[in-house]
Design an enzyme around this catalytic site. Structure first.
Site, PDB file in Angstrom:
ATOM      1  N   GLY A   1      29.716  38.199  39.332  1.00 47.21           N
ATOM      2  CA  GLY A   1      30.909  37.898  38.560  1.00 47.21           C
ATOM      3  C   GLY A   1      31.614  39.231  38.444  1.00 47.21           C
ATOM      4  CB  CYS A   2      34.926  40.285  37.390  1.00 45.37           C
ATOM      5  SG  CYS A   2      35.955  41.748  37.491  1.00 45.37           S
ATOM      6  CD  GLN A   3      34.816  41.529  32.103  1.00 48.69           C
ATOM      7  OE1 GLN A   3      34.244  41.721  31.044  1.00 48.69           O
ATOM      8  NE2 GLN A   3      36.070  41.138  32.159  1.00 48.69           N
TER       9      GLN A   3
END
Lengths: 142, 415
Positions: free
Chosen positions: A50-52
């Site tokens: 995921g991005c974070q």
């Protein structure tokens, strides 16, 4: 319990909470109940990007059923992962592939499935179904 | 400087100003929106929103083409906006301003066209450790293509550029220095005057990524003597999808076009095309006419408040924020440069920024969490990301108090 029975059970649990804080406290609590991925599986190929928040996922196969273990470095994500694992783990590949995960919406966490959240939850659900699909096709071949 | 009520209100009457931004009256999860994600994009005042409506109800037509009335009016408005922006950054000529899609496209344009003309194998491009991915990747692509070398100015623990290291990097191999004016992740205001002067001593041109500066401090390109300046409309209260590349005439004239198409040509035959003059050489195709015109409205709006006032107000608010947030247990500010714009980035103990962001969102507070498109910078600080509150002049001390309480709540839930 079937996948839908577990989903209904979750929906029931969440209906008890009157405000968002109780809801998120429960999610944080559920993070602690996530079947932990073994350290040896916590490697890059099991990482769902995921991005974070990072999510590691492992799928095992026992007595015709898929057993998921996972972990995340963000506790809320981990709680959400724990819910999905609770719903899908210990079911046959066929059941997992066919599952319609309506509980996320019903417990009021739909926003966590949106792309902007970038918490990897959506990718994780896809990945779980992919594992199941791969296992299912192996079973069919044999 | 004091942060008392009277002093700040004297600079900007924030409660009146807030009424200019209709979205600020939004509620989120039943709570008033507290918008602290201004470095990602700013909210739009009525002046801009109405300009958009006005464009489509009164002006809409293609520019620089038709002889008809509407096309003429649209062209006039489009060019008037360019003039306003040129005045805003005090460019010598209007035609030194190219309308682009935003900072990213502006930087890509220079990487492509300047790179094609001036960069060869073994040459060096200098960026800094503070850069946004959009001021890293275009240069990496250029260096890969040309077999050139990308060098990075290092920073100290406060998030300040090490100028002594930079001085040593400057030699005849360096073809361009491209750095941000203000860091989007940390808020550091870089010593750009010194950087430009040092570079010019070696005849090296400088590009400034002003995406996080243009809305916070007055910029005079002639006084700075900067060679290129890139910024975005949506970060300065204007529409998305529009931005500016300023370039000194002498550079732009020597650079080949970026894209081919309509508008950028003078004559076309199948054998040979001759290119149009500045700025049209770099504006292939129908531009984002509406956004370009409405960016002019944003400039008018900013001018009506005054960038000096904005700068002063935001500085006061930054000081207030830093003081207030210091009481949070386990807080670690990331980026503590002496000279900072209104960006406050931090981590709290070992809590994941994402978790904190989710809790704050429940309270109606919009912050950005994550690596802010500066992964190498996060690696430098050995963190997965930060929580970033980026402030604008429409933010208030009361909102900072709400953030502080929100963070206390997040800490109590996540600890």
């Amino acid at each position: 319990m079937t996948i839908n029975e577990i989903q209904d059970e979750l929906v029931e649990e969440f209906s008890l909470f009157s405000d968002w804080m109780e809801k998120y406290e429960h999610i944080i609590q559920m993070a602690k109940e996530l079947p932990m991925i073994e350290e040896r599986y916590k490697k890059d190929e099991n990482l769902i990007k995921g991005c974070q928040a990072r999510v590691w996922l492992h799928a095992g196969f026992k007595d015709g059923k898929v057993v998921f273990t996972a972990d995340s470095d963000a506790i809320i994500t981990k709680g959400l992962v724990s819910m999905v694992v609770r719903v899908l783990s210990n079911h046959t590949p066929k059941e997992i592939v066919a599952a319609d995960l309506y509980f996320v919406d019903k417990v009021g966490l739909k926003e966590h499935l949106s792309m902007t959240r970038s918490n990897g939850l959506l990718s994780m659900i896809k990945q779980m179904k992919m594992y199941a699909l791969a296992l299912q096709s192996t079973l069919n071949v044999n | 400087m004091k942060t008392g009520t009277v002093e700040m209100d004297e600079i900007i009457a924030v409660n009146t100003i807030r009424k200019d931004f209709p979205i600020l009256a939004t509620t989120v999860n039943g709570k008033p929106l507290v918008y602290f994600d201004n470095a990602a994009t700013t909210q739009k005042p009525w002046a801009v929103i109405k300009a958009i409506e006005n464009y489509y109800t009164q002006l809409n037509s293609n520019v620089h083409r038709g002889v008809h009335h509407l096309s003429q009016r649209a062209t006039d408005a489009f060019e008037a906006s360019r003039k306003k922006l040129a005045a805003f950054i005090n460019a010598r000529h209007d035609y030194e301003l190219i309308f682009t899609r935003g900072t990213t496209e502006s930087i890509n344009l220079v990487a492509h066209s300047f790179g094609k003309q001036f960069v060869n194998a073994g040459d060096v491009i200098i960026i800094s450790a503070l850069e946004h991915h959009s001021n890293i990747v275009p240069w990496q692509m250029l260096c890969e293509e040309k077999n050139a070398v990308l060098k990075v100015i290092p920073i100290n623990e406060k998030g300040e550029l090490l100028i002594s290291d930079f001085k040593e990097m400057l030699d005849e191999k360096v073809k361009l220095v491209s750095i941000n004016y203000v860091s989007n992740s940390l808020g550091t205001i870089n010593p750009v005057r010194e950087i430009i002067e040092l570079s010019h001593q070696k005849n090296i041109p400088v590009l400034l990524d002003a995406a996080q500066a243009i809305q916070h401090l007055p910029i005079d390109v002639q006084e700075l003597n900067v060679d290129f300046l890139a910024f975005s409309g949506h970060k300065m209260y204007g529409p998305t999808g529009i931005g500016i590349l300023y370039g000194k005439e002498k550079w732009l004239n020597q650079m080949p076009p970026y894209q081919g198409g309509g508008e950028m040509i003078k004559t076309v035959t199948f054998e040979k095309t001759t290119y149009n003059e500045l700025p049209f050489k770099f504006e292939a195709g129908t531009p984002n006419i509406e956004a370009a015109i409405c960016l002019g409205a944003a400039v008018d709006y900013i001018n009506s408040i005054g960038l000096q006032n904005i700068q002063q107000y935001e500085h006061e608010l930054l000081e207030y924020t830093t003081d207030k947030l210091s009481v949070i247990n386990g807080i670690r500010f990331v980026g503590t440069a002496a000279n900072k714009a209104s960006v406050v980035a931090f981590t709290i103990d070992n809590m994941h920024p994402y978790d904190v962001g989710v809790i704050l969102d429940q309270l109606g507070i919009a912050v950005r969490t994550g690596h802010h498109c500066t992964q190498p910078l996060m690696d430098f600080f050995c963190i997965p990301g930060t929580i970033r509150a980026s402030l604008a002049f429409y933010n208030t001390r009361e909102e900072i108090d709400i953030l502080t309480e929100g963070l206390k709540k997040a800490v109590s839930m996540l600890a």
